[in-house]
Design a protein around this motif. Structure first.
Motif, PDB file in Angstrom:
ATOM      1  N   ASN A  78       0.860  -1.578   0.166  1.00  0.00           N
ATOM      2  CA  ASN A  78      -0.446  -0.122   0.032  1.00  0.00           C
ATOM      3  C   ASN A  78       1.019   0.974   0.005  1.00  0.00           C
ATOM      4  O   ASN A  78       1.016   2.053  -0.674  1.00  0.00           O
ATOM      5  N   LYS A  79       2.131   0.934   0.835  1.00  0.00           N
ATOM      6  CA  LYS A  79       2.814   2.581   0.419  1.00  0.00           C
ATOM      7  C   LYS A  79       3.061   2.358  -0.238  1.00  0.00           C
ATOM      8  O   LYS A  79       3.532   3.709  -1.041  1.00  0.00           O
ATOM      9  N   THR A  80       4.354   1.218  -1.145  1.00  0.00           N
ATOM     10  CA  THR A  80       4.268   1.472  -2.490  1.00  0.00           C
ATOM     11  C   THR A  80       3.537   2.127  -3.720  1.00  0.00           C
ATOM     12  O   THR A  80       3.356   3.114  -4.329  1.00  0.00           O
ATOM     13  N   LYS A  81       1.831   1.689  -3.442  1.00  0.00           N
ATOM     14  CA  LYS A  81       1.169   1.936  -4.302  1.00  0.00           C
ATOM     15  C   LYS A  81       1.114   3.811  -4.147  1.00  0.00           C
ATOM     16  O   LYS A  81       0.863   4.439  -5.231  1.00  0.00           O
ATOM     17  N   SER A  82       0.937   3.926  -2.757  1.00  0.00           N
ATOM     18  CA  SER A  82       0.870   5.171  -2.709  1.00  0.00           C
ATOM     19  C   SER A  82       2.065   6.120  -3.451  1.00  0.00           C
ATOM     20  O   SER A  82       1.424   7.187  -4.028  1.00  0.00           O
TER      21      SER A  82
END
Length: 64
Positions: A42-46
Motif C-alpha cells: 500500500n505504501k508502494t502504491k501510494s
C-alpha cells in the motif's frame, strides 16, 4: 524412566493439542507477514500514485 510429557495419563491427546497450538501460532505468524506485506504494498502504491501525479503535472507544464 519418565516420558517427559506434561499430560499425565492422556498420552495421545496432549500431542494433538500441542500440534493445534503450533498450527495456530504458525498461522498467526503467516498472517502477520501477509499484513506487513500488504501495508508495504500500500505504501508502494501510494508512492507510485504520487510519482504518476508528478509526471502528469510535469507533462502539462511542458505542453503549455
Amino acid at each position: 524412566g519418565g516420558c517427559g510429557q506434561d499430560g499425565a495419563g492422556r498420552s495421545g491427546q496432549g500431542d494433538v493439542e500441542k500440534e493445534k497450538d503450533l498450527l495456530s501460532v504458525k498461522k498467526a505468524r503467516e498472517l502477520e507477514t501477509i499484513v506487513a506485506d500488504m501495508s508495504y504494498l500500500n505504501k508502494t502504491k501510494s508512492q507510485m500514485i504520487w510519482l504518476l501525479k508528478q509526471v502528469i503535472t510535469a507533462e502539462k507544464n511542458l505542453k503549455r
